[in-house]
Design an enzyme around this catalytic site. Structure first.
Site, PDB file in Angstrom:
ATOM      1  N   GLU A 112       0.839  -1.219   0.000  1.00 45.85           N
ATOM      2  CA  GLU A 112       0.000   0.000   0.000  1.00 45.85           C
ATOM      3  C   GLU A 112       0.869   1.263   0.000  1.00 45.85           C
ATOM      4  O   GLU A 112       0.584   2.230  -0.705  1.00 45.85           O
ATOM      5  CB  GLU A 112      -0.929  -0.019   1.218  1.00 45.85           C
ATOM      6  CG  GLU A 112      -1.932  -1.153   1.153  1.00 45.85           C
ATOM      7  CD  GLU A 112      -2.844  -1.189   2.371  1.00 45.85           C
ATOM      8  OE1 GLU A 112      -2.322  -1.346   3.488  1.00 45.85           O
ATOM      9  OE2 GLU A 112      -4.063  -1.048   2.200  1.00 45.85           O
ATOM     10  N   GLU A 132      -4.417  -9.430   3.826  1.00 47.81           N
ATOM     11  CA  GLU A 132      -5.201  -9.085   5.018  1.00 47.81           C
ATOM     12  C   GLU A 132      -6.464  -9.923   5.228  1.00 47.81           C
ATOM     13  O   GLU A 132      -6.858 -10.164   6.364  1.00 47.81           O
ATOM     14  CB  GLU A 132      -5.583  -7.591   4.994  1.00 47.81           C
ATOM     15  CG  GLU A 132      -4.434  -6.642   5.313  1.00 47.81           C
ATOM     16  CD  GLU A 132      -3.607  -6.246   4.107  1.00 47.81           C
ATOM     17  OE1 GLU A 132      -3.713  -6.930   3.061  1.00 47.81           O
ATOM     18  OE2 GLU A 132      -2.866  -5.260   4.202  1.00 47.81           O
TER      19      GLU A 132
HETATM   20  N1  COA Z   1       3.549  -8.102  11.983  1.00 50.78           N
HETATM   21  C1  COA Z   1       4.230  -8.451  13.094  1.00 50.78           C
HETATM   22  N2  COA Z   1       5.244  -9.324  13.078  1.00 50.78           N
HETATM   23  C2  COA Z   1       5.579  -9.880  11.906  1.00 50.78           C
HETATM   24  C3  COA Z   1       4.905  -9.574  10.711  1.00 50.78           C
HETATM   25  C4  COA Z   1       3.849  -8.632  10.774  1.00 50.78           C
HETATM   26  N3  COA Z   1       3.163  -8.257   9.686  1.00 50.78           N
HETATM   27  N4  COA Z   1       5.445 -10.295   9.696  1.00 50.78           N
HETATM   28  C5  COA Z   1       6.438 -11.023  10.245  1.00 50.78           C
HETATM   29  N5  COA Z   1       6.517 -10.771  11.571  1.00 50.78           N
HETATM   30  C6  COA Z   1       7.465 -11.348  12.522  1.00 50.78           C
HETATM   31  C7  COA Z   1       7.088 -12.778  12.902  1.00 50.78           C
HETATM   32  O1  COA Z   1       6.124 -12.783  13.945  1.00 50.78           O
HETATM   33  C8  COA Z   1       8.406 -13.322  13.324  1.00 50.78           C
HETATM   34  O2  COA Z   1       8.703 -12.872  14.639  1.00 50.78           O
HETATM   35  P1  COA Z   1       9.284 -13.908  15.745  1.00 50.78           P
HETATM   36  O3  COA Z   1      10.596 -14.342  15.181  1.00 50.78           O
HETATM   37  O4  COA Z   1       9.371 -13.098  16.993  1.00 50.78           O
HETATM   38  O5  COA Z   1       8.289 -15.024  15.810  1.00 50.78           O
HETATM   39  C9  COA Z   1       9.410 -12.639  12.394  1.00 50.78           C
HETATM   40  O6  COA Z   1       8.748 -11.473  11.921  1.00 50.78           O
HETATM   41  C10 COA Z   1       9.780 -13.495  11.199  1.00 50.78           C
HETATM   42  O7  COA Z   1       8.577 -13.890  10.558  1.00 50.78           O
HETATM   43  P2  COA Z   1       8.206 -15.436  10.253  1.00 50.78           P
HETATM   44  O8  COA Z   1       6.728 -15.536  10.112  1.00 50.78           O
HETATM   45  O9  COA Z   1       8.859 -16.338  11.256  1.00 50.78           O
HETATM   46  O10 COA Z   1       8.947 -15.624   8.841  1.00 50.78           O
HETATM   47  P3  COA Z   1       8.572 -16.668   7.705  1.00 50.78           P
HETATM   48  O11 COA Z   1       9.698 -16.585   6.731  1.00 50.78           O
HETATM   49  O12 COA Z   1       8.213 -17.988   8.256  1.00 50.78           O
HETATM   50  O13 COA Z   1       7.226 -16.098   7.011  1.00 50.78           O
HETATM   51  C11 COA Z   1       5.813 -14.382   6.088  1.00 50.78           C
HETATM   52  C12 COA Z   1       7.245 -14.880   6.316  1.00 50.78           C
HETATM   53  C13 COA Z   1       5.900 -13.016   5.442  1.00 50.78           C
HETATM   54  C14 COA Z   1       5.077 -15.362   5.150  1.00 50.78           C
HETATM   55  C15 COA Z   1       5.075 -14.317   7.434  1.00 50.78           C
HETATM   56  O14 COA Z   1       5.888 -13.623   8.381  1.00 50.78           O
HETATM   57  C16 COA Z   1       3.753 -13.595   7.378  1.00 50.78           C
HETATM   58  O15 COA Z   1       2.790 -14.152   6.889  1.00 50.78           O
HETATM   59  N6  COA Z   1       3.690 -12.332   7.844  1.00 50.78           N
HETATM   60  C17 COA Z   1       2.476 -11.563   7.890  1.00 50.78           C
HETATM   61  C18 COA Z   1       2.100 -11.048   6.504  1.00 50.78           C
HETATM   62  C19 COA Z   1       0.790 -10.278   6.576  1.00 50.78           C
HETATM   63  O16 COA Z   1      -0.266 -10.821   6.813  1.00 50.78           O
HETATM   64  N7  COA Z   1       0.883  -8.949   6.354  1.00 50.78           N
HETATM   65  C20 COA Z   1      -0.246  -8.088   6.433  1.00 50.78           C
HETATM   66  C21 COA Z   1      -0.414  -7.587   7.813  1.00 50.78           C
HETATM   67  S1  COA Z   1      -1.877  -6.586   7.994  1.00 50.78           S
END
Ligand code: COA
Length: 258
Positions: A112, A132
């Protein structure tokens, strides 16, 4: 201003380039709720900052951002959430050109935010998306609107309603980013965009951005009228005269932004 949450600002007054970097790589550069207001404030302050000509928005390390800080949304009131779009539109309101430099995850508010920038360049490892709905939410910072306008309603529904991830190659084909290169070459591309912009009149750039953004969804007749008025306004500037004179003298123009 210091005390930014989740991002840092580096300014190079010699080149006039200010770089905003989302910088919490351990959390995939997730954007804290407080950062949104701070970013909006920063972009607003740039309007009167003559030393800054161009802004770059990027993420530390291998990702732009995985989006907004998910847990933090529960701390915000419905009214606060309903205003998020205003903050993330800050690059669009900023009169200076803003370049989004994208790598890796570019999700949620990351996409965004990038959509509110003027130029988007991406590494070939970039993955864009608006996931989302998987959280029981919708993209609430302009994503549904700007994406649909840029790539069409059908593609936007695939991204928003099916959570389709957009590869860098698809983003290029859809016109969502203007260039895709290997990550090692990304800075070179950004430098090239900067070099292109530096040669131009800041006044003309400012006016072009204003006209393009503000009349984007206006009726054609109004858009054409405003374009004409803006063009007429530039006629009285030194940069306009310099551009015409330099062309006649077969030399590069020397724009002074006046
Ligand atoms: N908000 C808060 N924390 C987030 C985040 C977010 N949008 N995206 C990643 N993180 C954090 C994770 O909680 C994790 O923290 P931790 O190590 O303390 O557990 C760290 O960043 C690494 O993320 P992780 O999920 O372990 O990495 P991954 O490689 O397995 O997966 C993604 C990567 C991007 C697929 C996954 O992090 C994800 O789905 N993130 C959210 C994406 C999303 O929905 N964005 C829109 C938000 S409104």
């Amino acid at each position: 201003m210091s005390g930014y949450e989740g991002f840092r600002v580096d300014r190079d007054d010699a080149s006039g380039v200010l770089t905003v970097t989302l910088d919490d790589p351990a959390k995939l550069n997730r954007v804290p709720l407080a950062a949104r207001g701070q970013l909006a404030q920063l972009f607003a302050e740039l309007e009167g900052d003559d030393a800054v000509r161009i802004v770059i928005l990027t993420g530390e390390g291998e990702n732009f951002t995985a989006g907004g800080d998910i847990a933090a949304f529960m701390d915000a009131t419905p009214e606060q959430l309903s205003r998020l779009a205003w903050n993330i539109a800050a690059p669009e309101r900023c009169p200076k050109p803003v370049i989004a430099r994208l790598r890796g995850y570019c999700l949620g508010v990351g996409l965004e935010f990038a959509l509110a920038c003027d130029f988007r360049v991406a590494a070939d490892d970039a993955q864009l998306g608006l996931p989302e709905v998987g959280l029981g939410m919708i993209p609430g910072s302009g994503g549904t609107q700007r994406l649909a306008r840029l790539v069409g309603l059908g593609r936007a529904k695939d991204v928003v309603m099916r959570r389709r991830r957009i590869s860098a190659a698809d983003a290029l084909a859809w016109g969502l980013v203007s260039e895709v290169v290997p990550a090692a070459e990304l800075d070179r591309v950004v430098e090239r965009v900067i070099a292109d912009l530096e040669q131009l009149s800041p006044l003309a750039l400012r006016m072009a951005k204003r006209v393009l953004n503000h009349v984007y969804d206006a009726p054609l007749s109004i858009g054409l009228e405003l374009e004409g008025l803006a063009y007429g306004l530039l006629r009285s500037t030194g940069d306009f005269a310099e551009g015409v004179q330099a062309f006649g003298e077969k030399r590069p123009p020397k724009f002074e932004g006046r």
